[in-house]
Design a protein around this motif. Structure first.
Motif, PDB file in Angstrom:
ATOM      1  N   UNK A   8       0.786  -1.101  -0.098  1.00 13.84           N
ATOM      2  CA  UNK A   8      -0.146  -0.037   0.086  1.00 13.84           C
ATOM      3  C   UNK A   8       0.786   1.356  -0.001  1.00 13.84           C
ATOM      4  N   UNK A   9       2.085   1.218   0.591  1.00 17.14           N
ATOM      5  CA  UNK A   9       2.809   2.291   0.351  1.00 17.14           C
ATOM      6  C   UNK A   9       3.733   2.329  -0.824  1.00 17.14           C
ATOM      7  N   UNK A  10       4.179   1.260  -1.316  1.00 16.14           N
ATOM      8  CA  UNK A  10       4.925   1.316  -2.506  1.00 16.14           C
ATOM      9  C   UNK A  10       4.163   1.659  -3.709  1.00 16.14           C
ATOM     10  N   UNK A  11       2.670   1.100  -3.704  1.00 15.25           N
ATOM     11  CA  UNK A  11       2.068   1.281  -5.072  1.00 15.25           C
ATOM     12  C   UNK A  11       1.924   2.639  -5.385  1.00 15.25           C
ATOM     13  N   UNK A  12       1.545   3.585  -4.570  1.00 13.33           N
ATOM     14  CA  UNK A  12       1.388   4.936  -5.079  1.00 13.33           C
ATOM     15  C   UNK A  12       2.672   5.545  -5.901  1.00 13.33           C
ATOM     16  N   UNK A  13       3.800   5.023  -5.432  1.00 10.17           N
ATOM     17  CA  UNK A  13       5.195   5.537  -5.938  1.00 10.17           C
ATOM     18  C   UNK A  13       5.365   5.126  -7.423  1.00 10.17           C
ATOM     19  N   UNK A  14       4.739   3.721  -7.504  1.00  7.40           N
ATOM     20  CA  UNK A  14       5.018   3.108  -8.846  1.00  7.40           C
ATOM     21  C   UNK A  14       3.761   3.769  -9.991  1.00  7.40           C
ATOM     22  N   UNK A  15       2.673   3.928  -9.162  1.00  9.71           N
ATOM     23  CA  UNK A  15       1.772   4.422 -10.025  1.00  9.71           C
ATOM     24  C   UNK A  15       2.135   5.830 -10.639  1.00  9.71           C
ATOM     25  N   UNK A  16       2.619   6.528  -9.666  1.00  6.45           N
ATOM     26  CA  UNK A  16       3.158   7.894 -10.164  1.00  6.45           C
ATOM     27  C   UNK A  16       4.316   7.976 -11.128  1.00  6.45           C
ATOM     28  N   UNK A  17       4.986   6.954 -10.938  1.00  3.46           N
ATOM     29  CA  UNK A  17       6.282   6.799 -12.029  1.00  3.46           C
ATOM     30  C   UNK A  17       7.317   7.469 -11.081  1.00  3.46           C
ATOM     31  N   UNK A  18       7.453   7.641  -9.840  1.00  7.12           N
ATOM     32  CA  UNK A  18       8.594   7.951  -9.046  1.00  7.12           C
ATOM     33  C   UNK A  18       9.307   6.759  -8.741  1.00  7.12           C
ATOM     34  N   UNK A  19       8.947   5.496  -8.753  1.00 10.38           N
ATOM     35  CA  UNK A  19       9.425   4.174  -8.634  1.00 10.38           C
ATOM     36  C   UNK A  19       9.224   3.743  -9.709  1.00 10.38           C
ATOM     37  N   UNK A  20       9.859   2.882 -10.514  1.00  6.52           N
ATOM     38  CA  UNK A  20       9.538   2.038 -11.845  1.00  6.52           C
ATOM     39  C   UNK A  20       9.608   0.525 -11.288  1.00  6.52           C
ATOM     40  N   UNK A  21       8.459  -0.002 -11.992  1.00  4.54           N
ATOM     41  CA  UNK A  21       8.464  -1.671 -11.637  1.00  4.54           C
ATOM     42  C   UNK A  21       8.929  -2.048 -13.021  1.00  4.54           C
ATOM     43  N   UNK A  22       9.746  -3.194 -12.870  1.00  2.43           N
ATOM     44  CA  UNK A  22      10.250  -3.618 -13.940  1.00  2.43           C
ATOM     45  C   UNK A  22      10.359  -5.210 -14.042  1.00  2.43           C
ATOM     46  N   UNK A  23       9.758  -5.953 -15.449  1.00 13.46           N
ATOM     47  CA  UNK A  23       9.867  -7.288 -15.257  1.00 13.46           C
ATOM     48  C   UNK A  23      11.395  -7.668 -15.609  1.00 13.46           C
ATOM     49  N   UNK A  24      11.579  -8.963 -14.763  1.00 17.43           N
ATOM     50  CA  UNK A  24      13.166  -9.486 -14.896  1.00 17.43           C
ATOM     51  C   UNK A  24      13.067  -9.823 -16.212  1.00 17.43           C
ATOM     52  N   UNK A  25      14.390  -9.503 -16.819  1.00 17.87           N
ATOM     53  CA  UNK A  25      14.710  -9.740 -18.262  1.00 17.87           C
ATOM     54  C   UNK A  25      14.646 -10.913 -18.679  1.00 17.87           C
ATOM     55  N   UNK A  26      14.113 -11.112 -19.845  1.00 16.25           N
ATOM     56  CA  UNK A  26      14.252 -12.498 -20.527  1.00 16.25           C
ATOM     57  C   UNK A  26      15.459 -12.639 -21.261  1.00 16.25           C
ATOM     58  N   UNK A  27      16.640 -12.485 -20.624  1.00 16.12           N
ATOM     59  CA  UNK A  27      17.981 -12.597 -21.228  1.00 16.12           C
ATOM     60  C   UNK A  27      18.407 -13.935 -20.584  1.00 16.12           C
ATOM     61  N   UNK A  28      18.865 -14.723 -21.463  1.00 13.18           N
ATOM     62  CA  UNK A  28      19.360 -15.930 -21.259  1.00 13.18           C
ATOM     63  C   UNK A  28      20.766 -15.802 -20.078  1.00 13.18           C
ATOM     64  N   UNK A  29      21.707 -15.139 -20.391  1.00 13.18           N
ATOM     65  CA  UNK A  29      22.794 -14.980 -19.434  1.00 13.18           C
ATOM     66  C   UNK A  29      22.263 -14.588 -17.892  1.00 13.18           C
ATOM     67  N   UNK A  30      21.492 -13.449 -17.965  1.00 17.39           N
ATOM     68  CA  UNK A  30      20.771 -12.918 -16.702  1.00 17.39           C
ATOM     69  C   UNK A  30      20.037 -14.179 -15.810  1.00 17.39           C
ATOM     70  N   UNK A  31      19.308 -14.910 -16.717  1.00 15.55           N
ATOM     71  CA  UNK A  31      18.821 -15.971 -16.161  1.00 15.55           C
ATOM     72  C   UNK A  31      19.315 -17.203 -15.566  1.00 15.55           C
ATOM     73  N   UNK A  32      20.632 -17.623 -16.380  1.00 17.79           N
ATOM     74  CA  UNK A  32      21.684 -18.316 -16.098  1.00 17.79           C
ATOM     75  C   UNK A  32      22.286 -18.019 -14.542  1.00 17.79           C
ATOM     76  N   UNK A  33      22.456 -16.738 -14.601  1.00 18.48           N
ATOM     77  CA  UNK A  33      23.214 -16.071 -13.304  1.00 18.48           C
ATOM     78  C   UNK A  33      22.199 -16.278 -12.177  1.00 18.48           C
ATOM     79  N   UNK A  34      20.914 -16.051 -12.367  1.00 18.76           N
ATOM     80  CA  UNK A  34      19.772 -15.771 -11.220  1.00 18.76           C
ATOM     81  C   UNK A  34      19.969 -17.295 -10.766  1.00 18.76           C
ATOM     82  N   UNK A  35      19.781 -18.409 -11.680  1.00 15.45           N
ATOM     83  CA  UNK A  35      19.977 -19.904 -11.302  1.00 15.45           C
ATOM     84  C   UNK A  35      21.257 -20.359 -10.545  1.00 15.45           C
ATOM     85  N   UNK A  36      22.172 -19.834 -11.036  1.00 12.60           N
ATOM     86  CA  UNK A  36      23.787 -20.152 -10.493  1.00 12.60           C
ATOM     87  C   UNK A  36      23.687 -19.453  -9.187  1.00 12.60           C
TER      88      UNK A  36
END
Length: 184
Positions: free
Chosen positions: A57-85
Motif C-alpha cells: 500500500x505504501x509502494x504502489x502510489x510511488x509506482x503508479x506516479x512513476x517515482x519508482x519504476x516496476x520492471x519485469x525480470x529480463x528474459x535474457x539468457x545470461x541473466x537467467x543463468x546467473x539467477x539460477x547459479x
C-alpha cells in the motif's frame, strides 16, 4: 554530487531496503534522495513487498506516479543463468536480492539492499556498485534532505520494527563511515 546523462544510474531496490523506508514513513523520500538516478523495483522484489499488503500500500502510489519504476525480470539468457547459479550456490538468498544481483551483473545497474552479508561479496567480486540503507541516509544528509538526528531516529526505527542488522556498533550515523558514493 553533480551528474550528467552519462553517469545516470538505475538503482535496483531490494525489499529489505524498501521495508526500512516504509517502517520510517519515508518511502516517498527515497526517489528524491537518489535523484536524478532512477529507482527500479524488479518483479521479484515487487512480489516480496506484495506478500505484505500493508507494505504494498505504501509502494504502489510511488509506482503508479512513476517515482519508482516496476520492471519485469529480463528474459535474457545470461541473466537467467546467473539467477539460477546464485540460487544453487546460495539458496538462502531471497529471489529479490538474487534478481537484483543477476541483473546488475550484466547491466551495470546499482544494487540497493541492506543485506550486505549476502550481497557484498558477490557485488565486490563482480564489480557491481551497491548501496545500503546507511549509505542512502548519508546521501540524504549530504543533500540536506535529512539531518543526523532524523537518520539516528531512522536507524532506531528500522532496528525496532524490521530487526535491521546494521554493521556492528552502528546505532547512530556518527558511527558509520559511508563508502565512496561519488558514483551517485
Amino acid at each position: 554530487m553533480e551528474n550528467s546523462e552519462s553517469t545516470h544510474k538505475i538503482i535496483l531496490l531490494d525489499c529489505d531496503l524498501i521495508s526500512h523506508f516504509i517502517a520510517n514513513s519515508a518511502i516517498n523520500d527515497l526517489p528524491q534522495i537518489l535523484s536524478p538516478h532512477e529507482c527500479v523495483v524488479l518483479d521479484y522484489v515487487y512480489s516480496e513487498v506484495a506478500a505484505r499488503p500493508t507494505r504494498l500500500a505504501f509502494l504502489l502510489p510511488l509506482i503508479n506516479s512513476g517515482s519508482i519504476k516496476k520492471m519485469d525480470f529480463p528474459e535474457d539468457v545470461e541473466i537467467n543463468k546467473e539467477f539460477a547459479r546464485i540460487k544453487s550456490k546460495k539458496p538462502i538468498i531471497g529471489d529479490g536480492e538474487r534478481a537484483c544481483m543477476a541483473v546488475a551483473r550484466f547491466t551495470q545497474d546499482v544494487v540497493a539492499s541492506s543485506n550486505f552479508r549476502d550481497i557484498a561479496p558477490y557485488c565486490t567480486e563482480h564489480k557491481i556498485l551497491y548501496l545500503g540503507t546507511l549509505d542512502i541516509l548519508s546521501v540524504a544528509v549530504t543533500k540536506g534532505t535529512y539531518n543526523e538526528k532524523q537518520c539516528d531516529d531512522f536507524i532506531t526505527t528500522a532496528i525496532k520494527y524490521n530487526k535491521a542488522k546494521f554493521p556492528p556498533g552502528v546505532t547512530a550515523m556518527r558511527y558509520y563511515t559511508p563508502k565512496d558514493l561519488s558514483f551517485l
